[in-house]
Design an enzyme around this catalytic site. Structure first.
Site, mmCIF file in Angstrom:
data_model
loop_
_atom_site.group_PDB
_atom_site.id
_atom_site.type_symbol
_atom_site.label_atom_id
_atom_site.label_comp_id
_atom_site.label_asym_id
_atom_site.label_seq_id
_atom_site.Cartn_x
_atom_site.Cartn_y
_atom_site.Cartn_z
ATOM 1 C CB ALA A 182 -0.893 -0.002 1.232
ATOM 2 N N GLY A 185 0.638 -5.730 -0.061
ATOM 3 C CA GLY A 185 -0.143 -5.713 -1.293
ATOM 4 C C GLY A 185 0.689 -6.071 -2.510
ATOM 5 C CD GLU A 237 -2.533 -8.984 0.311
ATOM 6 O OE1 GLU A 237 -2.404 -7.743 0.276
ATOM 7 O OE2 GLU A 237 -3.359 -9.576 1.017
ATOM 8 C CD GLU A 288 -0.227 -7.053 4.718
ATOM 9 O OE1 GLU A 288 0.533 -7.952 5.159
ATOM 10 O OE2 GLU A 288 -0.336 -6.793 3.509
#
Ligand code: NAI
Length: 704
Positions: free
Chosen positions: A61, A102, A105, A125
């Protein structure tokens, strides 16, 4: 757009380009989806390679978008990953350097993955109080196996790509490139290979279709839950990591994704998550000084000198040696040098014994150390840090000497914890070069560094020492000049409350227990025993002269008069068995408190844990508000950083001011007004600071 698109032959290359780590901000996300559309519309393109420019594949992010509408705007990360999965042409992730959160991911949505060796792979996270929120908990176990994936998700720690590539049966990487330099070339070759393979229209592989099972199912997850409970008692996220990965083994993929989403959103609203996100931003913000722009020129720091080889001088030197920076320590006598160097070597040897340091590293570090009793040997140092006795006369002599011998442009720093830095600077003819570097004991361990900015300290000096702090892995916070700077000025009020609580009816153990339950590593009395009660005694004696009207409990003085200085003499507020740190309540101390109360004519009352915690914590808050108002601290979050990294304030509370924000400043102010009415407390101190009154009137918080 912060993702570039280009076609090379029959392969489209999408390169994330959002420095420094290709954070997946809105523009970058749009860049990916637009690139995918272009590639699918172009008949010449047979496959797509997705990679990152510069120092990362993607760090996840974009922190600049944290808490803004952009973070959630479409296409959000889930939609981008879906677009990758649904792409009609094979998408190959070419991973290098960093693939975190992210970023990882996103790669798990790709049909194929190739990684360069040396890449750091992580789902961090949990460190922000969250679980991965874009499929990480559902996809990673499918490619790595449940245990390896859960370890990564619960710890948040990075693992090297080549380690992961070795895991038996892993499907995270289809290929490990032979080197970062050849990654792109090999990714193109893989893309061509898979394009040919799927030319017949055979379905592209998706991680979501892989099975996800653990052979011992329930038993394993029970074990994992127990492990996590012990490790993370104040944080809900690690247990949720276990739940989410378990869901991956029990639910259909889409249902598992919904479970992950729900847990993610619920965690987002927890105070623990808010605290961790606050600290993440606060730590980054602490290095920024409002009137010192990032491009301020810095001085070169290649050689360091330390004056004084005592408790602090030794620890301070070790920080620089650890960072590969040569240090010369100066003392008055050779014996003091030998003793100091012996302690440093002993510290390193203990680390070697524990397996935390290799012998050759010890030799390398000690090899960077020189000692001297002659100022001529340090005159060409770029930075000199004084850590001699806390006595203004001694400091004066040292700084006058430094002014005489040090080369022009050298930074002259003092580690003083209580003396006036402006006065110290005035001992020299170069006050612009003088700064405070207030390390915390043990200086080689504690992360906090208060950088004390004198009235005349140069901006380039500030910029330089903030950069040096980073190099030696300290978290630096800027403080203006005042007695005690940020941290110790606040702790004095906290200590004073501890004293009043004893006078009014508490035992030391009750106070310590209450605040430790709140989350402090150590209550004020165990802390006093550790630091040495004589230190506080010396400060109070000075205060009795300087501020005769200030109210103090005399209990701590009575304790010191009995020679109960703390752990170093085996007795303080508590007793200590030789070589042990367990605090054992002492009946004589409790009797001393009772008798003192009687002498003052106080009838003891039962004080609740809630009152203990509020008085201790809100005393920090009120003093902090004065510190902010006086401009001693630049911002509220700096004060939280000081307390988390230097004073053992509970991390899950986010620091004293974040905690006050969470309680609500109106409630904090009401409590202060209640304490003001207590005749045994200090009514003047509990007058809510004007800043608090203003913030309440405006409906605002300390931290925005
Ligand atoms: P210490 O007493 O352990 O060490 C001081 C050393 O300085 C001694 O080895 C002494 O021989 C040497 N020294 C004294 N005068 C000297 C001179 N003129 N030239 C060269 N060397 C000289 O003291 P400690 O605890 O290391 O404190 C040093 C400074 O650090 C003080 O200003 C103190 O306030 C500050 N400080 C101490 C902390 C602590 O927890 N001990 C924490 C933060 C700051």
């Amino acid at each position: 757009m912060t993702a570039e698109y280009k076609v090379q032959g029959d392969i489209a290359l999408i390169t994330l380009n959002n420095p420094p780590v290709n954070g997946l901000g809105l523009a970058t996300r749009l860049g990916i989806t637009t690139g995918l559309e272009q590639a699918q519309a172009d008949p010449a393109v047979k496959a797509i390679v997705l990679t990152g420019a510069g120092k990362a594949f993607s760090g996840g992010a974009d922190i600049k978008e944290f808490g803004t509408p952009k973070a959630l705007a479409e296409p959000n990360l889930l939609s981008v990953i879906l677009a990758v999965e649904n792409c009609s042409k094979p998408v190959v992730a070419a991973i290098h350097s960093v693939a975190m959160g992210g970023g990882l991911e996103l790669s798990l949505g790709c049909h194929y993955r190739i990684a360069a060796p040396g890449a750091n792979i992580a789902l961090p996270e949990v460190k922000l109080g969250l679980i991965p929120g874009a499929g990480g908990t559902q996809r990673l176990p499918r490619v790595l196996g449940v245990e390896a994936a859960l370890n990564m998700i619960v710890s948040g720690e990075p693992v090297k790509s080549e380690m992961l590539a070795q895991l038996p049966g892993q499907k995270l990487f289809d290929k490990l490139a032979s080197s970062p330099d050849t990654l792109l070339e090999e990714a193109f070759a893989l893309a061509r290979e898979v394009a040919a393979k799927h030319a017949d229209g055979s379905p592209l592989p998706l991680v979501r279709h892989l099975p996800c099972k653990h052979k011992d199912g329930d038993a394993y997850f029970q074990f994992a839950r127990n492990m996590v409970k012990g490790m993370a008692k104040n944080f809900p996220a690690p247990a949720k990591c276990v739940d989410a990965v378990e869901a991956a083994t029990q639910q259909k993929f889409d249902q598992g994704m919904a479970t992950e989403r729900e847990m993610f959103i619920n965690l987002m609203w927890t105070p623990e998550c808010r605290a961790l996100r606050h600290l993440f931003m606060a730590e980054r913000a602490a290095s920024k000084i409002p009137d010192v722009p990032e491009d301020t020129p810095q001085r070169k720091i290649e050689k360091v000198a330390v004056i004084g080889a005592g408790t602090m001088g030794g620890g301070i030197s070790m920080n620089f040696l650890n960072a590969g920076i040569p240090v010369t320590i100066l003392e008055m006598k050779q014996e003091a040098l030998d003793r100091g160097v012996g302690v440093m070597r002993g510290n390193y040897e203990a680390q070697v014994k524990k397996g935390k340091l290799k012998q050759d590293k010890l030799d390398q570090r000690m090899g960077l150390l020189k000692t001297t009793v002659d100022y001529a040997d340090i005159q060409d140092a770029d930075l000199v840090i004084e850590a001699v006795f806390e006595d203004i006369g001694v400091k004066e002599a040292v700084f006058k000497k430094l002014d005489e011998v040090m080369k022009p442009g050298a930074i002259l720093a003092s580690n003083t914890s209580t003396l006036d830095l402006n006065k110290i600077a005035a001992f020299t003819k170069r006050p612009q070069d003088v700064v405070g570097l207030h390390f915390f004991s043990p200086a080689n361990v504690m992360k906090l560094l208060e950088v004390v900015r004198g009235d005349k300290t140069g901006k380039d000096v500030m910029a330089t020492v903030m950069a040096v702090a980073k190099k030696i892995k300290k978290t630096a916070v800027v403080s203006g000049v005042c007695d005690g700077f940020i941290g110790n000025r606040m702790i004095e009020q906290y200590g004073r409350q501890g004293g009043f609580l004893l006078d009014e009816g508490c035992t030391p153990a009750q106070v310590d227990r209450a605040i430790e339950k709140f989350g402090f590593a150590m209550g004020p009395f165990r802390m006093g025993d550790l630091a040495g009660n004589d230190i506080g005694w010396a400060i109070r004696k000075r205060r009795y002269q300087e501020k005769p009207d200030m109210k103090y409990s005399k209990t701590a003085d009575l304790l010191c008069e009995k020679g109960r200085f703390g752990q170093k003499v085996g007795k303080g507020w508590y007793d200590y068995k030789p070589g042990k740190r367990d605090a054992i309540p002492n009946a004589e101390v409790e009797q001393m408190i009772v008798e003192h109360r009687q002498a003052l004519g106080i009838t003891p009352r039962k004080i609740s844990d809630e009152e203990i915690v509020q008085r201790l914590v809100f005393s920090l808050v009120n003093e902090a508000a004065h510190i902010l108002e006086e401009g001693i601290a630049n911002k509220a979050s700096d004060i939280d950083v000081v307390y988390i990294f230097g004073y053992g304030f509970p991390v899950h509370r986010g620091g004293p001011l974040k905690y006050a924000d969470e309680v609500g400043l109106f409630n904090v102010m009401q409590a202060m007004k209640r304490f003001q009415k207590n005749p045994l407390d200090d009514a003047a101190f509990w007058q809510p600071a004007p800043l608090i009154q203003r913030l309440v009137a405006e409906g605002k918080n300390f931290n925005g």
